[in-house]
Design an enzyme around this catalytic site. Structure first.
Site, PDB file in Angstrom:
ATOM      1  N   ASP A 149       1.711   2.890  -7.989  1.00 48.70           N
ATOM      2  CA  ASP A 149       0.451   2.162  -7.831  1.00 48.70           C
ATOM      3  C   ASP A 149      -0.773   3.074  -7.861  1.00 48.70           C
ATOM      4  OD1 ASP A 149       1.730  -0.302  -7.651  1.00 48.70           O
ATOM      5  OD2 ASP A 149       2.042  -0.092  -5.503  1.00 48.70           O
ATOM      6  N   GLU A 150      -0.688   4.183  -8.610  1.00 46.15           N
ATOM      7  CA  GLU A 150      -1.822   5.094  -8.705  1.00 46.15           C
ATOM      8  C   GLU A 150      -2.222   5.364 -10.149  1.00 46.15           C
ATOM      9  OE1 GLU A 150      -1.530   8.629  -6.368  1.00 46.15           O
ATOM     10  OE2 GLU A 150      -0.851   7.575  -4.559  1.00 46.15           O
TER      11      GLU A 150
END
Length: 274
Positions: free
Chosen positions: A218-219
Site C-alpha cells: 500500500d505504498e
C-alpha cells in the site's frame, strides 16, 4: 491523437516539440506540461488532430534528450483484467461502466479467490474464473492467477477489493500495471474491520486511495484520493457504506485518468494531468 512524453528537461523542449508537430501538419488541440525541478524531468501530454503519424515518433526522438519515453496514439481502449474477492461495490461499478462503454477500457475477465461474485459477472457476460487460495501454497495460487491473466494480455490489472497480499514475484510480472483501491485509514486502522476501528476512535473523515501496486504494501505511487466527512451520528455500518461509496468513486476516477493516459509515474510519485 494522444502523444505522451517523459524525458530529461532542457531549454526549448516545448518549442522543439511544437515545431516537430507542425512539420508533420499536426495541429495541437491541448498541451499540458510539467517539470520536476528536483529530478530535472519533463512530462507532457498532447492532444492533436489526427494526421500523418507514421514517422512522428522517430522525428520526436531526434529532438528529445536520449532515453526519452514517447508514446504516440496509445491504444484508445485498454484491456483490463479485474481481481476481486467478496465485496461487490467496486466490481459492480466497473462492470456497469464497461457494459455502457463509459469505462474507457474493455474488461476481459474477472478472477475471484471466492465464487461469491460469479453471478454478477455472468449477468454482464464477463468470464469469471474462481481460483481458490485455500489448501494451496501462495506461490501455486499466484501462478494460476498469473497464467489466467496472461491469456488475455491486458494493459492493466485492477484489484477491485482483492483481499490478498501479492508477492514481489507477482508484482514483477506486471510492473506499474496493477491498480489497487483501499481505505485511507492505513496504517492507523489495519487488519479486519477498519471502519469499525475508525468508528470506535470517533474519526471525522474517511477516505480512499487508488494507487499502483509496488513491492511495499500500500505504498505504491498514488493516482487519486478523496475524503468525505462523518460525525458522531454515524454508526460503524454507516461508515462502511460511506467508505464503499468513496472507494468506488476514487477507483473510477483513477481508472479514467490511467485509461486516458493522463498519469505519469516517476520513482514513487505520479504526475497527473486531470
Amino acid at each position: 491523437m494522444i502523444i505522451v512524453i517523459q524525458c530529461k528537461d532542457k531549454v526549448g523542449l516545448v518549442a522543439a516539440i511544437s515545431a516537430t508537430l507542425a512539420k508533420h501538419l499536426l495541429n495541437i488541440v491541448s498541451m499540458r506540461e510539467h517539470v520536476d525541478h528536483n529530478e530535472n524531468v519533463f512530462f507532457t501530454r498532447l492532444e492533436v488532430e489526427q494526421g500523418d503519424d507514421a514517422s512522428l515518433e522517430d522525428s520526436l526522438r531526434k529532438i528529445l534528450p536520449e532515453g526519452a519515453y514517447i508514446s504516440v496514439n496509445p491504444e484508445p481502449v485498454k484491456k483490463v483484467v479485474v481481481l476481486a474477492t467478496k465485496e461487490y461495490h467496486c466490481l459492480s461499478d466497473i462492470l456497469v461502466r464497461n457494459h455502457f462503454n463509459t469505462l474507457g477500457a474493455s474488461v476481459q475477465c474477472v478472477i475471484g479467490n471466492h465464487a461469491k461474485l460469479q453471478n454478477i459477472c455472468e449477468r454482464f457476460d464477463i468470464p469469471f474464473y474462481h481460483i481458490s487460495h485455500e489448501q494451496v501454497s501462495k506461490a501455486e495460487f499466484e501462478q494460476k492467477v498469473i497464467g489466467t491473466i496472461k491469456r488475455y494480455t491486458p494493459d492493466y490489472v485492477v484489484l477491485a477489493k482483492f483481499m490478498r497480499i501479492l508477492s514481489p514475484q507477482f508484482v514483477a510480472e506486471f510492473p506499474m500495471k496493477i491498480i489497487n483501491i483501499h481505505h485511507s485509514f492505513l496504517p492507523a486502522f489495519i487488519g479486519a474491520n477498519p471502519y469499525k476501528q475508525a468508528f470506535e476512535r470517533g474519526v471525522k473523515l474517511i477516505g480512499a486511495t487508488a494507487h499502483y501496486v509496488s513491492n511495499e504494501l500500500d505504498e505504491g505511487p498514488i493516482i487519486a484520493q478523496q475524503i468525505v466527512p462523518v460525525n458522531h451520528s454515524y454508526s460503524w455500518t454507516d461508515m462502511v457504506k460511506a467508505g464503499q461509496e468513496v472507494e468506488t468513486a476514487v477507483l473510477a476516477k483513477a481508472l479514467k485518468l490511467v485509461f486516458e493516459d493522463r498519469v505519469f509515474v516517476y520513482k514513487n510519485k505520479t504526475v497527473v494531468f486531470e
